[in-house]
Design an enzyme around this catalytic site. Sequence first.
Site, PDB file in Angstrom:
ATOM      1  N   LYS A 100       0.832  -1.218   0.000  1.00 51.47           N
ATOM      2  CA  LYS A 100       0.000   0.000   0.000  1.00 51.47           C
ATOM      3  C   LYS A 100       0.860   1.259   0.000  1.00 51.47           C
ATOM      4  O   LYS A 100       0.616   2.204   0.744  1.00 51.47           O
ATOM      5  CB  LYS A 100      -0.974  -0.024   1.178  1.00 51.47           C
ATOM      6  CG  LYS A 100      -1.916  -1.226   1.147  1.00 51.47           C
ATOM      7  CD  LYS A 100      -2.853  -1.247   2.327  1.00 51.47           C
ATOM      8  CE  LYS A 100      -3.793  -2.440   2.264  1.00 51.47           C
ATOM      9  NZ  LYS A 100      -3.110  -3.746   2.438  1.00 51.47           N
ATOM     10  N   ARG A 101       1.856   1.269  -0.857  1.00 49.44           N
ATOM     11  CA  ARG A 101       2.784   2.387  -0.913  1.00 49.44           C
ATOM     12  C   ARG A 101       2.121   3.635  -1.484  1.00 49.44           C
ATOM     13  O   ARG A 101       1.252   3.562  -2.341  1.00 49.44           O
ATOM     14  CB  ARG A 101       4.006   2.013  -1.747  1.00 49.44           C
ATOM     15  CG  ARG A 101       4.878   0.927  -1.123  1.00 49.44           C
ATOM     16  CD  ARG A 101       5.326   1.315   0.262  1.00 49.44           C
ATOM     17  NE  ARG A 101       6.336   0.396   0.796  1.00 49.44           N
ATOM     18  CZ  ARG A 101       6.427   0.049   2.063  1.00 49.44           C
ATOM     19  NH1 ARG A 101       5.546   0.506   2.924  1.00 49.44           N
ATOM     20  NH2 ARG A 101       7.373  -0.758   2.469  1.00 49.44           N
TER      21      ARG A 101
END
Length: 304
Positions: A100-101
């Site tokens: 979930k960058r």
Amino acid sequence: MINKLIKRIIELQNPTCVGLDTDFNYLPDEMREGVTNFKKAASAIYEFNKNIIDAVYVIVPSVKVQIAYYEKYGVDGLKAYKNTIDYARKKGLIVIADCKRNDIGSTASCYSTAYLGKTELGDKSLKAFPADMLTVNGYLGFDGIKPFVEDAKASKKAIFVLVKTSNPSSGELQNLKLENGKYIYEQMGELVKEWGKDSVGKYGYSRVGAVVGATHPKEAERLRKLLPHTFFLIPGYGAQGGSAEMLKVCFDKHGLGGVVNSSRGIICAYKNEKYAGLNYAAAARAACVDMQKDLLETIGKMGK
């Protein structure tokens, strides 16, 4: 890479993604006995993952490896994360790095390089955590997503952007209405569609996918109609309360359009009375077979 995933789903008639969200406490007692440091914990986690991969790689198309479960074991945990990714890819599984960058500008580029691209050192190009796909958070707007889209295209990989997440409180933000009458999750979906419009492949889906939780079927149904060319990563099945019937709306008339993640329901299946007497790897395989049957009976045949 979306094409490759869909092809494998059709071949196996199985849209299951095994979530290797492996906490040390999920391991059997004998694997945890006497472990008092990060190095030993990480080694045990990798052994656990490796044995599960060996048990399921011929019946499922993909795995999702959630980095938070490894980061808490420090550098050794990250080594176990890298080793798990490498081993799963070696076995032919499509690997989704669940990180979930998100950030902006050069920082987003660094994150993208770590999972989708290559790091240049002298005359060499090295891969840090070479996954096939990556989860990203698009709620900072396009400048936080552009590097991921560009690297995915250059490396023929894919990303999944958070759109409607499976957690109970996701509606506190994602279900707010905008002045134009759309919900925030719908607006995010529209952006995802725009970001992926020039990369639609042979099966009709782009390399820019969406995370759409199984636990919110009404929203998922709206998103499938809104995003006919967006492939979904669907969390929430099993332990989080999502069922095959709830997530059926995520799929198109050919039984395609998504891959369904299950983590604890598979890797902790050996704790379930249903699989009593099986070791953890055998129980994980049995749980995958049961999940495939459940999904296939509900969604129907996958592919034309």
